[in-house]
Scaffold this motif. Sequence first.
Motif, PDB file in Angstrom:
ATOM      1  N   ALA A  92      -1.875 -37.012 -78.944  1.00 20.42           N
ATOM      2  CA  ALA A  92      -2.380 -36.525 -80.230  1.00 20.42           C
ATOM      3  C   ALA A  92      -2.978 -35.124 -80.096  1.00 20.42           C
ATOM      4  O   ALA A  92      -2.775 -34.267 -80.963  1.00 20.42           O
ATOM      5  N   LEU A  93      -3.705 -34.898 -79.005  1.00 26.27           N
ATOM      6  CA  LEU A  93      -4.280 -33.571 -78.758  1.00 26.27           C
ATOM      7  C   LEU A  93      -3.170 -32.533 -78.606  1.00 26.27           C
ATOM      8  O   LEU A  93      -3.245 -31.438 -79.176  1.00 26.27           O
ATOM      9  N   ARG A  94      -2.127 -32.871 -77.864  1.00 27.99           N
ATOM     10  CA  ARG A  94      -1.005 -31.944 -77.682  1.00 27.99           C
ATOM     11  C   ARG A  94      -0.345 -31.621 -79.019  1.00 27.99           C
ATOM     12  O   ARG A  94      -0.021 -30.466 -79.306  1.00 27.99           O
ATOM     13  N   LEU A  95      -0.202 -32.612 -79.879  1.00 22.66           N
ATOM     14  CA  LEU A  95       0.414 -32.382 -81.192  1.00 22.66           C
ATOM     15  C   LEU A  95      -0.491 -31.568 -82.116  1.00 22.66           C
ATOM     16  O   LEU A  95      -0.007 -30.728 -82.874  1.00 22.66           O
ATOM     17  N   ARG A  96      -1.801 -31.821 -82.056  1.00 24.34           N
ATOM     18  CA  ARG A  96      -2.737 -31.008 -82.850  1.00 24.34           C
ATOM     19  C   ARG A  96      -2.728 -29.558 -82.400  1.00 24.34           C
ATOM     20  O   ARG A  96      -2.751 -28.631 -83.208  1.00 24.34           O
ATOM     21  N   LEU A  97      -2.675 -29.367 -81.109  1.00 24.45           N
ATOM     22  CA  LEU A  97      -2.616 -28.016 -80.549  1.00 24.45           C
ATOM     23  C   LEU A  97      -1.358 -27.303 -81.043  1.00 24.45           C
ATOM     24  O   LEU A  97      -1.413 -26.135 -81.424  1.00 24.45           O
ATOM     25  N   LYS A  98      -0.252 -28.016 -81.077  1.00 25.33           N
ATOM     26  CA  LYS A  98       1.017 -27.438 -81.540  1.00 25.33           C
ATOM     27  C   LYS A  98       0.907 -26.982 -82.992  1.00 25.33           C
ATOM     28  O   LYS A  98       1.422 -25.927 -83.373  1.00 25.33           O
ATOM     29  N   ALA A  99       0.213 -27.766 -83.800  1.00 32.14           N
ATOM     30  CA  ALA A  99       0.064 -27.435 -85.219  1.00 32.14           C
ATOM     31  C   ALA A  99      -0.765 -26.171 -85.427  1.00 32.14           C
ATOM     32  O   ALA A  99      -0.634 -25.503 -86.456  1.00 32.14           O
ATOM     33  N   GLU A 100      -1.611 -25.846 -84.457  1.00 32.45           N
ATOM     34  CA  GLU A 100      -2.486 -24.682 -84.582  1.00 32.45           C
ATOM     35  C   GLU A 100      -2.137 -23.595 -83.565  1.00 32.45           C
ATOM     36  O   GLU A 100      -2.955 -22.715 -83.287  1.00 32.45           O
TER      37      GLU A 100
END
Length: 139
Positions: A92-100
């Motif tokens: 989830a952290l990796r995906l949130r980072l990708k979004a930002e």
Amino acid sequence: MIHSNNNELQKVSAEDFWHFSCDLYSKNELYKKDKQEYSLLELQNKFNKNVNICLLMLYLDKLNISICQNTLYKLIVAISEFEKNYLLPLRALRLRLKAEKSDISLYAKMRQTLLDSELLMEKHQQSQSLFCTTRTSGP
């Protein structure tokens, strides 16, 4: 060791399972679910399936080894705690980072570090699942 379908002892290893999984995953083959074809990643993202369980079933099938439904249930329970507490939050952290990513100057390096960590956790989960399966399977 684990028993195969013909009651011969079959040797399995976490390292062989990992290499099998990496090879299969890289081929991006499609699997059927409800008459639709999906990749392993789609099964994970669309249906919340544990890809390591899918890969384990394919690996055991390749070795002509079956496990009973009770063993499969115990396996899922055994690995779910690690998945819930560590693997899924990291993903989830990796995906949130990708979004930002446009706001993060070191995005590429951070992403790779998180991805490498996620893969190590996947490898651990595979080892955990294989250990659980070999402990609870039998003739």
